[in-house]
Design a protein around this motif. Sequence first.
Motif, PDB file in Angstrom:
ATOM      1  N   SER A 104     -14.525 -41.585 -54.019  1.00 29.19           N
ATOM      2  CA  SER A 104     -13.980 -40.343 -53.498  1.00 29.19           C
ATOM      3  C   SER A 104     -12.572 -40.101 -54.015  1.00 29.19           C
ATOM      4  N   TYR A 105     -11.784 -41.167 -54.153  1.00 32.68           N
ATOM      5  CA  TYR A 105     -10.424 -41.039 -54.684  1.00 32.68           C
ATOM      6  C   TYR A 105     -10.443 -40.417 -56.078  1.00 32.68           C
ATOM      7  N   LEU A 106     -11.384 -40.830 -56.908  1.00 32.73           N
ATOM      8  CA  LEU A 106     -11.469 -40.280 -58.265  1.00 32.73           C
ATOM      9  C   LEU A 106     -11.798 -38.795 -58.227  1.00 32.73           C
ATOM     10  N   TYR A 107     -12.686 -38.400 -57.335  1.00 29.54           N
ATOM     11  CA  TYR A 107     -13.026 -36.984 -57.218  1.00 29.54           C
ATOM     12  C   TYR A 107     -11.835 -36.178 -56.690  1.00 29.54           C
ATOM     13  N   GLN A 108     -11.156 -36.717 -55.700  1.00 27.48           N
ATOM     14  CA  GLN A 108     -10.044 -35.990 -55.104  1.00 27.48           C
ATOM     15  C   GLN A 108      -8.852 -35.857 -56.056  1.00 27.48           C
ATOM     16  N   HIS A 109      -8.717 -36.785 -56.993  1.00 24.55           N
ATOM     17  CA  HIS A 109      -7.582 -36.776 -57.919  1.00 24.55           C
ATOM     18  C   HIS A 109      -8.028 -36.500 -59.359  1.00 24.55           C
ATOM     19  N   ALA A 110      -9.148 -35.835 -59.491  1.00 21.38           N
ATOM     20  CA  ALA A 110      -9.687 -35.568 -60.828  1.00 21.38           C
ATOM     21  C   ALA A 110      -8.723 -34.735 -61.670  1.00 21.38           C
ATOM     22  N   ASP A 111      -8.071 -33.767 -61.059  1.00 18.90           N
ATOM     23  CA  ASP A 111      -7.139 -32.933 -61.814  1.00 18.90           C
ATOM     24  C   ASP A 111      -5.933 -33.744 -62.291  1.00 18.90           C
ATOM     25  N   THR A 112      -5.465 -34.652 -61.477  1.00 14.75           N
ATOM     26  CA  THR A 112      -4.302 -35.469 -61.835  1.00 14.75           C
ATOM     27  C   THR A 112      -4.586 -36.323 -63.063  1.00 14.75           C
ATOM     28  N   TYR A 113      -5.768 -36.911 -63.105  1.00 13.13           N
ATOM     29  CA  TYR A 113      -6.102 -37.846 -64.187  1.00 13.13           C
ATOM     30  C   TYR A 113      -6.973 -37.212 -65.273  1.00 13.13           C
ATOM     31  N   HIS A 114      -7.250 -35.913 -65.147  1.00 10.28           N
ATOM     32  CA  HIS A 114      -8.097 -35.194 -66.113  1.00 10.28           C
ATOM     33  C   HIS A 114      -9.482 -35.835 -66.227  1.00 10.28           C
ATOM     34  N   ILE A 115     -10.104 -36.051 -65.075  1.00  6.70           N
ATOM     35  CA  ILE A 115     -11.426 -36.672 -65.012  1.00  6.70           C
ATOM     36  C   ILE A 115     -12.508 -35.598 -64.980  1.00  6.70           C
ATOM     37  N   ASP A 116     -13.515 -35.777 -65.792  1.00  9.36           N
ATOM     38  CA  ASP A 116     -14.717 -34.956 -65.741  1.00  9.36           C
ATOM     39  C   ASP A 116     -15.614 -35.544 -64.650  1.00  9.36           C
ATOM     40  N   THR A 117     -15.691 -34.878 -63.515  1.00 16.12           N
ATOM     41  CA  THR A 117     -16.424 -35.432 -62.377  1.00 16.12           C
ATOM     42  C   THR A 117     -17.932 -35.455 -62.590  1.00 16.12           C
ATOM     43  N   ASN A 118     -18.397 -34.854 -63.669  1.00 24.56           N
ATOM     44  CA  ASN A 118     -19.818 -34.952 -64.005  1.00 24.56           C
ATOM     45  C   ASN A 118     -20.120 -36.188 -64.854  1.00 24.56           C
ATOM     46  N   ARG A 119     -19.078 -36.994 -65.118  1.00 21.30           N
ATOM     47  CA  ARG A 119     -19.263 -38.178 -65.966  1.00 21.30           C
ATOM     48  C   ARG A 119     -18.496 -39.362 -65.378  1.00 21.30           C
ATOM     49  N   ILE A 120     -18.893 -39.788 -64.195  1.00 24.17           N
ATOM     50  CA  ILE A 120     -18.274 -40.947 -63.550  1.00 24.17           C
ATOM     51  C   ILE A 120     -19.304 -42.058 -63.433  1.00 24.17           C
ATOM     52  N   ALA A 121     -18.944 -43.240 -63.930  1.00 27.37           N
ATOM     53  CA  ALA A 121     -19.825 -44.409 -63.894  1.00 27.37           C
ATOM     54  C   ALA A 121     -19.187 -45.502 -63.054  1.00 27.37           C
ATOM     55  N   VAL A 122     -19.995 -46.467 -62.654  1.00 28.83           N
ATOM     56  CA  VAL A 122     -19.495 -47.650 -61.956  1.00 28.83           C
ATOM     57  C   VAL A 122     -19.937 -48.890 -62.720  1.00 28.83           C
ATOM     58  N   ILE A 123     -19.075 -49.898 -62.708  1.00 28.08           N
ATOM     59  CA  ILE A 123     -19.371 -51.157 -63.392  1.00 28.08           C
ATOM     60  C   ILE A 123     -18.822 -52.300 -62.544  1.00 28.08           C
ATOM     61  N   GLY A 124     -19.570 -53.392 -62.480  1.00 24.48           N
ATOM     62  CA  GLY A 124     -19.103 -54.532 -61.695  1.00 24.48           C
ATOM     63  C   GLY A 124     -19.725 -55.823 -62.171  1.00 24.48           C
ATOM     64  N   ASP A 125     -19.053 -56.917 -61.857  1.00 23.04           N
ATOM     65  CA  ASP A 125     -19.577 -58.235 -62.192  1.00 23.04           C
ATOM     66  C   ASP A 125     -19.775 -59.038 -60.911  1.00 23.04           C
ATOM     67  N   SER A 126     -20.869 -59.802 -60.846  1.00 23.28           N
ATOM     68  CA  SER A 126     -21.199 -60.651 -59.695  1.00 23.28           C
ATOM     69  C   SER A 126     -21.262 -59.803 -58.418  1.00 23.28           C
ATOM     70  N   ALA A 127     -20.432 -60.116 -57.400  1.00 27.86           N
ATOM     71  CA  ALA A 127     -20.449 -59.305 -56.183  1.00 27.86           C
ATOM     72  C   ALA A 127     -20.066 -57.870 -56.473  1.00 27.86           C
ATOM     73  N   GLY A 128     -19.228 -57.666 -57.505  1.00 24.64           N
ATOM     74  CA  GLY A 128     -18.919 -56.309 -57.929  1.00 24.64           C
ATOM     75  C   GLY A 128     -20.122 -55.616 -58.540  1.00 24.64           C
ATOM     76  N   GLY A 129     -20.981 -56.389 -59.213  1.00 25.29           N
ATOM     77  CA  GLY A 129     -22.223 -55.836 -59.729  1.00 25.29           C
ATOM     78  C   GLY A 129     -23.159 -55.432 -58.607  1.00 25.29           C
ATOM     79  N   TYR A 130     -23.206 -56.253 -57.563  1.00 27.97           N
ATOM     80  CA  TYR A 130     -23.969 -55.916 -56.353  1.00 27.97           C
ATOM     81  C   TYR A 130     -23.472 -54.590 -55.785  1.00 27.97           C
ATOM     82  N   LEU A 131     -22.143 -54.444 -55.684  1.00 30.23           N
ATOM     83  CA  LEU A 131     -21.581 -53.207 -55.134  1.00 30.23           C
ATOM     84  C   LEU A 131     -21.831 -52.027 -56.062  1.00 30.23           C
ATOM     85  N   ALA A 132     -21.713 -52.235 -57.373  1.00 27.62           N
ATOM     86  CA  ALA A 132     -22.005 -51.162 -58.326  1.00 27.62           C
ATOM     87  C   ALA A 132     -23.457 -50.699 -58.182  1.00 27.62           C
TER      88      ALA A 132
END
Length: 293
Positions: A104-132
Motif C-alpha cells: 500500500s505504501y508503494l501505491y500511496q507514494h507512486a507519484d513521489t517515486y515515479h512508480i507505474d502501479t500497473n507494474r508492481i512485483a514482489v520477491i522474497g527468499d525463504s520466509a520472505g518467499g512465503y510472504l511473497a
Amino acid sequence: MSELIQVKQTVPTVDEMPNLVYYQTIEGDHAVELTLSMLVPRTVDLKPAVLYLPGGGFTAANHNKYIQMRTALAQAGYVVAAAEYRVVPDKFPKIVTDGKHALSYLYQHADTYHIDTNRIAVIGDSAGGYLAQFLGTTSQTAHFLPTDVTKAQTQVKAVVSMYGFCDLLTIGSGLNEPFHESTTSTEALLVNGPSFMSDTANSITADKPKAQAASPVSYVTAQVPPFLIMHGNADRIVSPAQASEMVTALKAHQADVQQVTIDQAGHGTWEWYQPEIINRVITWLNQKLGRAL
C-alpha cells in the motif's frame, strides 16, 4: 600524467532512501513502527517497482540484506523497496497484513517515486518467499486485507519466490529433519504463538486446518499473477518439494508459472548471490512487467 576517461551511461543513477516508516500502530502499551528502504533510479519516467521481503525463519526480517539483488534491480530500472515485517512472537496473519501495508505504501507514494502501479512485483527468499507467495495468491482479494488498505493497493503483477515455501504442513517433507515437527519450530510459533498464561505449545501439524489457513497454497485461484518459483535441490532446511507443490497447484488453475531448480544450491547459500541467478530473475521480471530500461 593525467588520464582522460570517457564514460557512456549504461545504468541510471540510483538514490537510496533508507529506513522509511511505512506503518505505525499502537498495540496494547507499545508502539509498532515498521520500516522499508528504497532504491530509486533517478529518472522521471514511470518505472516498474519490486517489493523485496527478506527471509529470516520467522524470527528476523532484515530488510537491508540481499544488496546484490536489490542493486541489480535498481540498475535495471526498477524502483526497489525492501520491507521489514513482524516476526515471532507475533502471530499469523500479522506477517501478511504487514506485507499488504508495505504494498500500500508503494501505491500511496507512486507519484513521489515515479512508480507505474500497473507494474508492481514482489520477491522474497525463504520466509520472505512465503510472504511473497501470500501477497501473490491473495492479490486484490479480501483475504487478510487491513481495514486501512484497499484491494486495489494490494495488486501484484508478478511473484518471485527463492527457496520459499507454500505449505506449513510440508516444509520438511522428505528431509528427515525432526525440528519441523517440534512445538518450538518457528512455523509452529508463528501459527500458535508462544505460551503465556495458558499452554499453546503444539506442533504445526496438531491443527491442520489452522496450518492450511496460514499457507499461501490454500489461496491459489485462476486469477493469480505470474509466478517464478526457484529452489535449490540441496536445500536441507526447506524441502525442495515445496517448489513442486506450489507449481502443481498453480498449474491446476492454469496459472502462469515457471519453476527453476538451482543445482547443488542449499538454503540461502552462495549460489543465490551470483549473477546467473540475479540476471535470471531480472530477465523474467522484464518479460512479465515490460522491460524497465
